[in-house]
Motif scaffolding. Structure first.
Motif, PDB file in Angstrom:
ATOM      1  N   ARG A 210       0.832  -1.208   0.000  1.00 22.89           N
ATOM      2  CA  ARG A 210       0.000   0.000   0.000  1.00 22.89           C
ATOM      3  C   ARG A 210       0.865   1.257   0.000  1.00 22.89           C
ATOM      4  O   ARG A 210       0.537   2.256  -0.649  1.00 22.89           O
ATOM      5  CB  ARG A 210      -0.910   0.026   1.238  1.00 22.89           C
ATOM      6  CG  ARG A 210      -1.752  -1.225   1.446  1.00 22.89           C
ATOM      7  CD  ARG A 210      -2.729  -0.988   2.579  1.00 22.89           C
ATOM      8  NE  ARG A 210      -3.441  -2.198   2.983  1.00 22.89           N
ATOM      9  CZ  ARG A 210      -4.656  -2.195   3.532  1.00 22.89           C
ATOM     10  NH1 ARG A 210      -5.269  -1.049   3.758  1.00 22.89           N
ATOM     11  NH2 ARG A 210      -5.250  -3.316   3.877  1.00 22.89           N
ATOM     12  N   VAL A 211       1.944   1.187   0.779  1.00 17.00           N
ATOM     13  CA  VAL A 211       2.809   2.371   0.871  1.00 17.00           C
ATOM     14  C   VAL A 211       3.466   2.667  -0.474  1.00 17.00           C
ATOM     15  O   VAL A 211       3.578   3.830  -0.882  1.00 17.00           O
ATOM     16  CB  VAL A 211       3.850   2.178   1.994  1.00 17.00           C
ATOM     17  CG1 VAL A 211       4.908   3.271   1.962  1.00 17.00           C
ATOM     18  CG2 VAL A 211       3.146   2.158   3.350  1.00 17.00           C
ATOM     19  N   VAL A 212       3.875   1.631  -1.185  1.00 14.86           N
ATOM     20  CA  VAL A 212       4.483   1.843  -2.514  1.00 14.86           C
ATOM     21  C   VAL A 212       3.463   2.507  -3.446  1.00 14.86           C
ATOM     22  O   VAL A 212       3.746   3.524  -4.092  1.00 14.86           O
ATOM     23  CB  VAL A 212       4.960   0.500  -3.119  1.00 14.86           C
ATOM     24  CG1 VAL A 212       5.385   0.686  -4.570  1.00 14.86           C
ATOM     25  CG2 VAL A 212       6.099  -0.079  -2.286  1.00 14.86           C
ATOM     26  N   ALA A 213       2.276   1.929  -3.501  1.00 17.62           N
ATOM     27  CA  ALA A 213       1.263   2.478  -4.415  1.00 17.62           C
ATOM     28  C   ALA A 213       0.843   3.873  -3.978  1.00 17.62           C
ATOM     29  O   ALA A 213       0.609   4.761  -4.807  1.00 17.62           O
ATOM     30  CB  ALA A 213       0.052   1.544  -4.467  1.00 17.62           C
ATOM     31  N   GLY A 214       0.755   4.075  -2.677  1.00 18.44           N
ATOM     32  CA  GLY A 214       0.378   5.392  -2.166  1.00 18.44           C
ATOM     33  C   GLY A 214       1.414   6.447  -2.511  1.00 18.44           C
ATOM     34  O   GLY A 214       1.076   7.593  -2.836  1.00 18.44           O
ATOM     35  N   ALA A 215       2.683   6.062  -2.459  1.00 21.61           N
ATOM     36  CA  ALA A 215       3.750   7.019  -2.778  1.00 21.61           C
ATOM     37  C   ALA A 215       3.664   7.426  -4.248  1.00 21.61           C
ATOM     38  O   ALA A 215       3.950   8.583  -4.602  1.00 21.61           O
ATOM     39  CB  ALA A 215       5.113   6.403  -2.458  1.00 21.61           C
ATOM     40  N   ILE A 216       3.266   6.492  -5.108  1.00 23.99           N
ATOM     41  CA  ILE A 216       3.081   6.829  -6.521  1.00 23.99           C
ATOM     42  C   ILE A 216       1.840   7.714  -6.685  1.00 23.99           C
ATOM     43  O   ILE A 216       1.852   8.703  -7.422  1.00 23.99           O
ATOM     44  CB  ILE A 216       2.978   5.538  -7.364  1.00 23.99           C
ATOM     45  CG1 ILE A 216       4.324   4.819  -7.365  1.00 23.99           C
ATOM     46  CG2 ILE A 216       2.529   5.845  -8.790  1.00 23.99           C
ATOM     47  CD1 ILE A 216       4.338   3.501  -8.103  1.00 23.99           C
TER      48      ILE A 216
END
Lengths: 355, 355, 355, 355
Positions: free
Chosen positions: D127-133
């Protein structure tokens, strides 16, 4: 299940001999002034030559104010009036051949046997309403479908003459070809969301549809690659704007109004000369290339025969019945406007999603 | 867009010459022991005769414990190894005819031109993996697809011989026919969710697919109703159990295990004698009738020709290029297993949704 | 957007002062005999104490035959009768504080300003109808919601007395607590499909909802772990059947009838003693544990004040207006049945998906 | 189920002690140059103070070329390295209190008991990876979340000191407050698609979340209407452009690039003075009003206690176990970046859908 589309969504309801058929259109942009006459015209095309002649009186329940869309769900209802449900009494406990009587019974454990219930083509009236609205939404994109006439096509005038004569003997199917012009390049999705796949699904959802092909279709299977491939038109380079520029100008630039006014300013003259042939039907890798979108839909013959047929009874026996409901001898001329409606909804959906 | 299915869902990723292709399967029931050999067999069928020969080394990242499904997402990866990306350098700024180069560029404004990028049929490897799992899930239901061979089919052995000779000159397409047996009656949805519509969408999503037909398909358009209609088999009444009973016994009765063990105990001998012909292909009103599901998919010829072709350049000109990537002369034998995979996913989805 | 649910799906339509409000329920199983009286009772609960007193005359347009569901879409309509649209004329070009007037105008570029249009709580009538059907579907599962009464709650009798007196002074909000009993363990989905997340979404979609908490909720944030954790009940081992067995008996075993008869034979006495406290509200990791599901929903006060308020005009100015439409002083007692309806739809959806 | 979002869609996979965790992001526009450092920074925030210290080495499998998005699915993988699965052996056949062990077992009939398997908070790394994008996509919109510190908050430094000392005693929860600035008015959907409902669902899907409130939240339930309503700011009229104009300038006007450059040119100074208070949290009728979006999420204490606890065994008995896996004493500081990630995905999705 009873909903079609992602962003321009139609949900339909209604049994053939129930109180009403209708639907809810969700996702239609706001501030579109509807041309009610165009909707009535499409409804009339769907009725042409039908034995069951209902006026299809539309009642708009929501989503409009003074004929302009609010952006909220547009609900509409068409009452069933011209029903002769008693014609269907013998079918309460047996299944006609070729119909969905048996499969509905298997799936649901009960069914409304009157007039085919939910499986009746009566249901397509809601598609035609929504399709007529979708056409207005995508206006510079034009959709035209019609029954193909060939040597092997039935002469429907003759069929009808014989029917009037009491001398009818059989039913017919046919092929509808459809052409979509003015759609810019770059519309569609790859992989599972291919424009061709969505069109296929939309067309095969029409009652009696039994085949679908893009462009040259099945004939491509026996062509050689050098014959099949659509070659680039070499006059493109002459005065062509950069292709990227073409695309940008086609993009939606406003919200809250019909897509028609500003969003689809395609350059059909240019785009439609992109390739020298159009064997692929205007779609490559699931995405439009700016050429006309061309496809064909095959419909099997009407499955209600004029003569008596053997029906399957609930206990596994056979019973010969003369089905007395009113049924067309060939539904294909009427199916053309349904093909257009489904195509319009597919295109509206992609244009709204691809904004 | 890159997701297929409602309850048994495959999401795929990967460019042809990127690091890897693969997918995530979501919604696979728990407690299914996977037959890894069957998955490898299907992957090998997809590779048969291909010029790009990669071993398709599957890595399972999640969702399994000791080869048994956990009910959680099953992620898998196949690294791309046998890429010769430099073959594609000339394509960086021009678009091959017949390919999706132009349409991807129009849609995305940029693309990975190496080996067709995301539009490459390399992507179907993920479908084959998921389809092989779906087949195991629905096991008593059997799916078989193969390329049709007729007088007009290319003699692929001869084609290959000429290719080895350096004398190749052209590419070919063909038709895949598919037959699904053992599916009970009552599976499908009406209106927009018709089983036939979903199969059409699934098949038209396969690269190079250009046509789809159920049962007798386009031929039905020129038949008369009395010829077309599938008559009930009159020996049904002899020893038939009540149809409702047949259905009940086919229903899922357990969760958390493969559908295979208890859920689909169809009675093929009985069901497959339901009608005397199967022109409709086993689906009426969008719902299975218990007869075999039969359909055909047309594939256009491979669009990478062996000879030099004129490509469209970004500024609207034409440039003659010899495409040097490795490309099959006919992809249809390899497409059969992809047709099976898509069919298996469609059926698994309906069975899970219709539980 | 206007559709709720995955398998048991409600699509609603209707403006507060338009022709009608209503909806389509898609995915309700066939062969459920509806208790119409129970539906009317819930509609009456929604009307209790409302100033706008419409009889909510339901018309069923499809999906039923002799009061039994067909498995096809259930469409229903409730005509708007008691509208006094002229009360709203002053609002055509200005936005009330606290209402959605401004945001709808921003989103859609136009709005039906009469009675709040689509944003009115009038829309919840369709939720109550669908919820009443969902309750019947899941019958052994019981849902009860009510407004919490505490020292800080308004004395609504007194409020009403003052209102009758012409001495109105203000509006109020409140908290609805809801308890679902009889739900077996194992219902829900992990990660993004958590039962708690779906309940939160469902509740926050109710007009005026401003907060949601499961179990002990915000209070948990300042508890220590040793206080918070729900300990296993040590009397479980006495006569407990294996937990797996409990589950199996709760699973759906039939299709085509209400879930109630055979599908949810939970063992509430046993399940509801699983843990000694229920701080988590019956859900762990997004999945029910068999204890009662307990949650609370906070509603802000009615935003239509009895006294004149300053409204924002389209050109950015302020204008003082006395809003003369009929508005409750506290909507929370009426909101309880809407909370129940949304909870029932959530549970019905999970049970159908998790069959 | 394991997919979040409509147009910007994240599908995640991975067990805590399996081979890897990761995800596929589908629907990210093309031509966005990713700031990899920002992604690493958010991953580091998620790890802060965690006992399990993995470097979270991201591998990008697809969807990027030279760090720029292609518009195709972005797949990424993070290998699990620092697993001590043997710590969990005693849990194979018993269920910890407060965890999802029991509910997963009930749902799936089996589970990966090591480290919580799929239910572990390890899953939030995707989630954090996708959220950062997503944050980069919506760049002028800013999202900031942090743990609230109050008198009742645990002094985590002190907790940690005691833990280092061997003197640990308990675990803690807390509240994360989040503020989104720069979002224009008119973003959201009415009825079931309310922005507040989607935020609630997104937040309640985070492990350990137990409550959600918009703006002033639960406190609103005991306010009077005259206190609660956010009054229009009377200085708006001074130099305000017409509100409609504000909106138009905020609309997306290009496709194929990050939303950031042209699409969201909000006028925060102006918008954020729209009302004098922001009790509603910036959303009315489900749609943003241009004020900051403000909400709070309550997290219950970590459910793995440092002291031995009684676990439920598969046969219904109790067994006292000391759980030896590495577990934080308070997860709330680390949860803040997950709250931001989920909020960013919600906002990206609405902006893409509402283009």
């Amino acid at each position: 299940m009873n909903t079609f589309g992602t962003k321009f969504r139609l949900t339909t309801y209604g049994e053939s001999h129930g109180l009403a058929v209708g639907g809810i259109i969700d996702g239609c942009p706001s501030q579109v002034r509807l041309d009610m006459e165009a909707i009535r015209t499409d409804l009339a095309r769907r009725r042409q030559g039908a034995l069951r002649q209902e006026e299809d009186e539309l009642e708009w329940l929501s989503g409009l104010k003074d004929g302009v869309t609010l952006g909220t769900p547009i609900a509409f209802t068409i009452r069933n009036k011209d029903t002769r449900s008693e014609d269907y009494d013998p079918l309460a406990d047996c299944y006609r051949p070729g119909h969905a009587d048996y499969t509905y019974q298997q799936k649901y454990g009960l069914r409304d046997h009157r007039g085919g219930g939910r499986a009746s083509a009566r249901e397509t009236v809601a598609r035609v309403v929504a399709g007529a609205i979708a056409k207005q939404l995508i206006a510079p994109v034009q959709i035209h479908a019609e029954m193909e006439v060939s040597n092997s096509s039935p002469d429907l005038g003759e069929v009808d003459a014989r029917r009037a004569d009491g001398g009818v003997c059989d039913t017919h199917g046919g092929i509808v070809s459809c052409r979509i012009t003015g759609l810019p390049a770059g519309i569609g999705e790859p992989i599972f969301g291919k424009l061709s796949a969505q069109l296929a699904s939309a067309m095969m959802s029409i009652p009696s549809a039994i085949g679908f092909e893009m462009g040259i279709g099945f004939a491509a299977a026996s062509m050689k690659g050098s014959e099949y491939i659509d070659r680039w038109n070499d006059c493109l380079s002459k005065d062509a704007p950069a292709t990227q520029t073409i695309k940008q100008s086609n993009l939606p630039d406003r919200k809250g109004t019909a897509l028609s006014t500003a969003e689809i300013k395609s350059n059909p003259a240019k785009n439609q000369a992109l390739t020298m042939t159009n064997h692929c039907g205007g779609i490559q890798g699931g995405i439009s290339n700016g050429m006309p979108i061309e496809f064909r839909v095959a419909f099997h013959p009407v499955v209600t025969l004029p003569q008596p047929v053997e029906c399957l009874t609930a206990d596994g026996g056979l019973r010969t019945l003369q089905i007395s409901g009113r049924h067309d001898r060939c539904q294909v001329p009427r199916a053309a406007v349904v093909v257009e409606a489904m195509a319009a909804m597919v295109i509206a959906d992609y244009l709204l999603v691809n904004r």
